[in-house]
Structures are given as structure tokens and as C-alpha cells.
Write a protein that holds these residues in place. Sequence first.
Motif, PDB file in Angstrom:
ATOM      1  N   LEU A 130      -6.266   2.387   2.118  1.00  0.00           N
ATOM      2  CA  LEU A 130      -7.100   3.284   1.030  1.00  0.00           C
ATOM      3  C   LEU A 130      -7.489   2.252  -0.087  1.00  0.00           C
ATOM      4  O   LEU A 130      -8.542   2.008  -0.511  1.00  0.00           O
ATOM      5  CB  LEU A 130      -6.136   4.452   0.371  1.00  0.00           C
ATOM      6  CG  LEU A 130      -6.471   4.942  -0.939  1.00  0.00           C
ATOM      7  CD1 LEU A 130      -7.861   5.570  -0.657  1.00  0.00           C
ATOM      8  CD2 LEU A 130      -5.402   5.989  -1.482  1.00  0.00           C
ATOM      9  N   LEU A 131      -6.228   1.425  -0.385  1.00  0.00           N
ATOM     10  CA  LEU A 131      -6.424   0.359  -1.247  1.00  0.00           C
ATOM     11  C   LEU A 131      -7.400  -0.899  -0.941  1.00  0.00           C
ATOM     12  O   LEU A 131      -7.913  -1.333  -1.991  1.00  0.00           O
ATOM     13  CB  LEU A 131      -4.988  -0.152  -1.933  1.00  0.00           C
ATOM     14  CG  LEU A 131      -4.027   1.070  -2.481  1.00  0.00           C
ATOM     15  CD1 LEU A 131      -2.923   0.461  -2.952  1.00  0.00           C
ATOM     16  CD2 LEU A 131      -4.900   1.703  -3.646  1.00  0.00           C
ATOM     17  N   GLY A 176      -4.720  -0.364 -10.720  1.00  0.00           N
ATOM     18  CA  GLY A 176      -3.495  -1.022 -10.505  1.00  0.00           C
ATOM     19  C   GLY A 176      -2.596  -0.570  -9.608  1.00  0.00           C
ATOM     20  O   GLY A 176      -1.244  -1.123  -9.553  1.00  0.00           O
ATOM     21  N   SER A 177      -2.754   0.562  -9.051  1.00  0.00           N
ATOM     22  CA  SER A 177      -2.052   1.161  -7.936  1.00  0.00           C
ATOM     23  C   SER A 177      -1.649   0.431  -6.988  1.00  0.00           C
ATOM     24  O   SER A 177      -2.143  -0.560  -6.376  1.00  0.00           O
ATOM     25  CB  SER A 177      -2.403   2.437  -7.506  1.00  0.00           C
ATOM     26  OG  SER A 177      -2.725   3.406  -8.466  1.00  0.00           O
ATOM     27  N   LEU A 233       2.907   1.172  -2.395  1.00  0.00           N
ATOM     28  CA  LEU A 233       4.274   1.732  -2.432  1.00  0.00           C
ATOM     29  C   LEU A 233       4.017   3.111  -3.218  1.00  0.00           C
ATOM     30  O   LEU A 233       4.721   4.120  -2.865  1.00  0.00           O
ATOM     31  CB  LEU A 233       5.343   0.964  -2.842  1.00  0.00           C
ATOM     32  CG  LEU A 233       5.482  -0.213  -1.836  1.00  0.00           C
ATOM     33  CD1 LEU A 233       6.409  -1.047  -2.481  1.00  0.00           C
ATOM     34  CD2 LEU A 233       6.124   0.188  -0.428  1.00  0.00           C
ATOM     35  N   GLU A 234       3.169   2.876  -4.411  1.00  0.00           N
ATOM     36  CA  GLU A 234       3.138   4.221  -5.216  1.00  0.00           C
ATOM     37  C   GLU A 234       2.307   5.312  -4.373  1.00  0.00           C
ATOM     38  O   GLU A 234       2.415   6.321  -4.633  1.00  0.00           O
ATOM     39  CB  GLU A 234       2.336   3.724  -6.477  1.00  0.00           C
ATOM     40  CG  GLU A 234       3.182   2.960  -7.343  1.00  0.00           C
ATOM     41  CD  GLU A 234       2.283   2.312  -8.611  1.00  0.00           C
ATOM     42  OE1 GLU A 234       2.692   1.963  -9.568  1.00  0.00           O
ATOM     43  OE2 GLU A 234       1.148   2.170  -8.455  1.00  0.00           O
ATOM     44  N   VAL A 235       1.476   4.800  -3.834  1.00  0.00           N
ATOM     45  CA  VAL A 235       0.522   5.860  -2.908  1.00  0.00           C
ATOM     46  C   VAL A 235       1.314   6.557  -2.128  1.00  0.00           C
ATOM     47  O   VAL A 235       1.548   7.595  -1.845  1.00  0.00           O
ATOM     48  CB  VAL A 235      -0.863   5.018  -2.299  1.00  0.00           C
ATOM     49  CG1 VAL A 235      -1.407   5.951  -1.536  1.00  0.00           C
ATOM     50  CG2 VAL A 235      -1.430   4.642  -3.128  1.00  0.00           C
ATOM     51  N   PHE A 236       2.240   5.650  -1.343  1.00  0.00           N
ATOM     52  CA  PHE A 236       2.889   6.017   0.044  1.00  0.00           C
ATOM     53  C   PHE A 236       4.054   6.935  -0.664  1.00  0.00           C
ATOM     54  O   PHE A 236       4.278   7.921   0.222  1.00  0.00           O
ATOM     55  CB  PHE A 236       3.492   4.869   0.567  1.00  0.00           C
ATOM     56  CG  PHE A 236       4.447   5.205   1.852  1.00  0.00           C
ATOM     57  CD1 PHE A 236       4.221   5.611   2.902  1.00  0.00           C
ATOM     58  CD2 PHE A 236       5.764   4.749   1.540  1.00  0.00           C
ATOM     59  CE1 PHE A 236       5.123   6.085   3.810  1.00  0.00           C
ATOM     60  CE2 PHE A 236       6.741   5.108   2.791  1.00  0.00           C
ATOM     61  CZ  PHE A 236       6.366   5.701   3.961  1.00  0.00           C
ATOM     62  N   SER A 237       4.706   6.785  -1.692  1.00  0.00           N
ATOM     63  CA  SER A 237       6.137   7.427  -2.135  1.00  0.00           C
ATOM     64  C   SER A 237       5.368   8.573  -3.162  1.00  0.00           C
ATOM     65  O   SER A 237       6.377   9.632  -3.500  1.00  0.00           O
ATOM     66  CB  SER A 237       6.909   6.598  -2.932  1.00  0.00           C
ATOM     67  OG  SER A 237       6.288   6.156  -4.072  1.00  0.00           O
TER      68      SER A 237
END
Length: 363
Positions: free
Chosen positions: A215-216, A277-278, A281-285
Motif C-alpha cells: 500500500l505504501l 508519514g505513515s 507497521l502503523e498500517v499493519f497494527s
Amino acid sequence: MAGRVNSGDFTSATSFVWVVDDVNQGSVGLDEAVELPGGASIWGVPQAEVFYVVSSEDLTVSKYGVAGGKPELMGRLGLSGAGISFLLGEKMVFDGPDRGFLFDLNSAQALEIDLAVMEITRSIDMSDALIESADYTFLADPGFRKRGDRSVASVYGTSAKYDRMAGESKVLFFDPADGSIEVKDAPCGGLNYTVEAPTGDLYFASDPFVASLFLLDPERAPAPCMARMAAGQDEPDTTVVALNDVTGSPTGGLIAGSDGVAYLRVLDTEIFSPSAGSTHLEVFSAPSWQTWRIALSDPESAERLEDAPRAGGIKVFEVDGHVYENDSTADFASTTLVRTTGDDAPARALTMPGVTWGVLRVR
């Protein structure tokens, strides 16, 4: 049951082992557990009345029985002398109650163990299973599945910082009778989950971690995919299912249900939309992954369930003919097991601290 409780910054973990009567209800606390330093995983032959704990902290395999509702140490085997300097993503396979194999792709070997006397009898070279473009190669969850006289599992690879996923995967066939390994190329990368359909077809799929990376930045991971290997065949189909196209959103995971149904995790971008800036790990969690149901034989059947969103991390366990997944809090401080098979599935089951790391029927 085994679980891991992580430190606040996720740089360390402590493992715990519980002996419970029923995984389908109730809860357990840390005061009821046996504490083990570092990361640990549990393995064994169902109803053999013993289980094995592989410790990444001590680099050991420990044999336990159960006495008075508590684990009882029966033997311990050190692994350092076999060339293992650290453990990450290890798996065990059993050929009866007294013969086991510990797969450690970091040292590119499988150790055959005489479990009756807790001795290593030989090392089997696994270097052909490694993914050259990756720093680490991992065996997929929940491990090897029986395929006739052999067992089969997929492997995937990551960078040392886990910020990239290798574009290729492999499929391994292991014959416990003679310890032989056959390696085949998979049709897409990042394959981290395996489900067997009632027809005998095997399905391999990438996970929400791959979907988060893709995604990123599509250069950091392959597109989320699902591949099939038909019953009676030992070559995966060359055509794969593009999971993001099926749901229209970042998609990963594959958790078995009943009657040829499986469950996916799909990021709800209306709940969590990554900013510039995401991090992956922020997306995953993020507790923003919805549960979708899919008929394995008809991927276009995918539909969203009316269920509370959860974090993307998935652990899958098979006990007493049923499948369980984790519903963990966003900080992974607590987990409730969810049974995904049976007439009333999905059904919430036992709750425990940390993240569930293993479930085994001892007797």
C-alpha cells in the motif's frame, strides 16, 4: 497454550505457558502461567501427553509433561552445538511421538531429533529453500501440512529490517521417512498462510503485512495474492488471484472456515487512511482491518462480515479439528481466540494476556 507479552517498544518479549481444560471459553491470567524468558513456541503430537518448548532465549528444546495441571520438565536439548546462533520463525514436524524435526532456516537446516532420549541424530541441509533476495527466509503459518506421504509448506523472505518483502516464494515438500526435501518455485511472493479445502486443494496467500508494505510503496513488496495447488498435484497453478482486486482494498491473510470457506483481513481505509508519514507497521497494527469471507473455489464471492475491525497481525491454530485465529488488541496486550469453523462460527473463545503463540491438545 503459549503466549508472548511484548515490552512497550516491542524490542523484547516474555513467553508464558498455560494448561487449560477448554479453549472455547473463559480467560487466563499471568498468575496462572509458567513464565519463560524471551520468545518461545510450543509443539507436539496431539494427545501424546507431552509437549515441546523451543526457546529463542536459551536456544533449547525442552520436553514437558503435565502433572497437577502444571507443566513438568522432562528433558532439555541444547541447540548451540548444532550451529544455531539465534532462532526466528522455527517450526517442528513430527513423525510419531518419538521422532521430530526442527526446521531453522536461519542456519539453513532441519535437525532430526530422537525425542525419547532428546538427542539430535542428524542435520538436513535446507539451503535450497532459502530466498536469495531476502535477508531472512521464513516458513509460512501454520507450518507443514500433510500431502500424501509428504508434508508441504510455503516460504517467504524479508529484509533484515522487515521493511521489504521478497518478490518470490517457494513451496517445500518434506518426506519424514527419509528426510528428503524438494523445492519448487511459487507463482507469486509473500505467501505466508496455507489452507486446505475439503477437495484437497491447497491455497497459499500473502498476509496483511505484505498488503501494508504494498500500500505504501509497491516497490517494497509483491502485490497481495492467493495461489492454488490442486489435489493430487505437486505444482501450483500458474494463475493467481490478485487479492486487492477481489476486495478493492489492501487484503491479506487466509484463515480456514468450514465447507470450503476462508476468511481474509481487509483494511478499511475509511477508518485508517495512511498519511504521507505513515509506516507499514502503523498500517499493519491499526485496528482497522475488517473480516471478509471468501469461497475458496470462487474468489469473486468475497464479502465483508459485520464484525468489529481488528489489527492486521494473524496467528492461526488448529485444535480438535477446529481452526482458531487471534483477535488481538492494537497494542497486542491481550488476545481473544476466535473459532472460525463449526456451525456457529465465527465464535469468540478464550482470552489471554499478550498474543497467543501456540495451542496443543496434550490429552
